[in-house]
Design a protein around this motif. Structure first.
Motif, PDB file in Angstrom:
ATOM      1  N   ASP A   4       0.825  -1.202   0.000  1.00 49.40           N
ATOM      2  CA  ASP A   4       0.000   0.000   0.000  1.00 49.40           C
ATOM      3  C   ASP A   4       0.862   1.256   0.000  1.00 49.40           C
ATOM      4  OD1 ASP A   4      -2.337  -1.462  -0.079  1.00 49.40           O
ATOM      5  OD2 ASP A   4      -2.584  -1.484   2.097  1.00 49.40           O
ATOM      6  N   SER A   7       2.228   1.836  -3.534  1.00 49.30           N
ATOM      7  CA  SER A   7       1.272   2.441  -4.462  1.00 49.30           C
ATOM      8  C   SER A   7       1.292   3.969  -4.365  1.00 49.30           C
ATOM      9  CB  SER A   7      -0.134   1.911  -4.208  1.00 49.30           C
ATOM     10  OG  SER A   7      -0.640   2.389  -2.977  1.00 49.30           O
ATOM     11  N   ILE A   8       1.664   4.497  -3.219  1.00 51.28           N
ATOM     12  CA  ILE A   8       1.755   5.956  -3.062  1.00 51.28           C
ATOM     13  C   ILE A   8       2.950   6.493  -3.845  1.00 51.28           C
ATOM     14  CG2 ILE A   8       2.087   7.869  -1.446  1.00 51.28           C
ATOM     15  CD1 ILE A   8       0.810   6.015   0.715  1.00 51.28           C
ATOM     16  N   ALA A  11       2.876   6.128  -7.807  1.00 54.32           N
ATOM     17  CA  ALA A  11       1.732   6.694  -8.530  1.00 54.32           C
ATOM     18  C   ALA A  11       2.215   7.585  -9.673  1.00 54.32           C
ATOM     19  CB  ALA A  11       0.858   7.493  -7.572  1.00 54.32           C
ATOM     20  N   GLU A  16      -3.139  10.937  -8.007  1.00 49.25           N
ATOM     21  CA  GLU A  16      -3.238   9.493  -7.761  1.00 49.25           C
ATOM     22  C   GLU A  16      -2.543   9.121  -6.453  1.00 49.25           C
ATOM     23  OE1 GLU A  16      -1.744   5.282  -9.705  1.00 49.25           O
ATOM     24  OE2 GLU A  16      -1.821   7.039 -10.989  1.00 49.25           O
ATOM     25  N   ALA A  17      -1.395   9.729  -6.206  1.00 48.51           N
ATOM     26  CA  ALA A  17      -0.661   9.464  -4.969  1.00 48.51           C
ATOM     27  C   ALA A  17      -1.468   9.902  -3.752  1.00 48.51           C
ATOM     28  CB  ALA A  17       0.688  10.167  -5.000  1.00 48.51           C
ATOM     29  N   LEU A  19      -4.703  10.055  -3.541  1.00 50.33           N
ATOM     30  CA  LEU A  19      -5.773   9.070  -3.410  1.00 50.33           C
ATOM     31  C   LEU A  19      -5.257   7.807  -2.715  1.00 50.33           C
ATOM     32  CD1 LEU A  19      -8.692   8.197  -4.060  1.00 50.33           C
ATOM     33  CD2 LEU A  19      -7.814   7.335  -6.225  1.00 50.33           C
ATOM     34  N   CYS A  20      -4.092   7.352  -3.126  1.00 50.00           N
ATOM     35  CA  CYS A  20      -3.487   6.163  -2.512  1.00 50.00           C
ATOM     36  C   CYS A  20      -3.161   6.411  -1.043  1.00 50.00           C
ATOM     37  CB  CYS A  20      -2.230   5.753  -3.269  1.00 50.00           C
ATOM     38  SG  CYS A  20      -2.545   5.118  -4.929  1.00 50.00           S
ATOM     39  N   GLU A  23      -6.322   6.085   0.890  1.00 51.10           N
ATOM     40  CA  GLU A  23      -6.663   4.673   1.036  1.00 51.10           C
ATOM     41  C   GLU A  23      -5.768   3.999   2.080  1.00 51.10           C
ATOM     42  OE1 GLU A  23      -6.296   3.203  -2.935  1.00 51.10           O
ATOM     43  OE2 GLU A  23      -8.180   4.132  -3.585  1.00 51.10           O
ATOM     44  N   PHE A  24      -4.487   4.376   2.075  1.00 52.65           N
ATOM     45  CA  PHE A  24      -3.563   3.828   3.068  1.00 52.65           C
ATOM     46  C   PHE A  24      -4.015   4.204   4.474  1.00 52.65           C
ATOM     47  CE2 PHE A  24      -0.030   4.199   5.978  1.00 52.65           C
ATOM     48  CZ  PHE A  24       0.604   2.984   5.837  1.00 52.65           C
TER      49      PHE A  24
END
Length: 65
Positions: A4, A7-8, A11, A16-17, A19-20, A23-24
């Motif tokens: 996870d 994904s940051i 990105a 997008e980062a 958003l990640c 989510e994290f």
């Protein structure tokens, strides 16, 4: 957790980062609150560094002479 985080920082865009990161934080804040807080605190410095992906032919790395 590391996937996870990956994904940051992999990105393609800052949006997008972010958003990640959201989510994290939603998934991991109960166990790793300080990690999400640290990313948020330092976000302006972290989001600035975006290196292009790939290995274009014109880069010095690919030159032989």
């Amino acid at each position: 957790m590391t996937a996870d985080l990956r994904s940051i920082y992999t990105a393609a865009t800052t949006e997008e980062a972010e958003l990640c990161l959201g989510e994290f934080k939603a998934r991991w804040d109960t166990e790793y609150l300080l990690i999400g807080q640290s990313w948020r605190r330092k976000w302006s410095r972290l989001a600035v560094l975006r290196l292009p992906s790939g290995n274009p032919q014109g880069h010095l790395h690919n030159q032989r002479h």
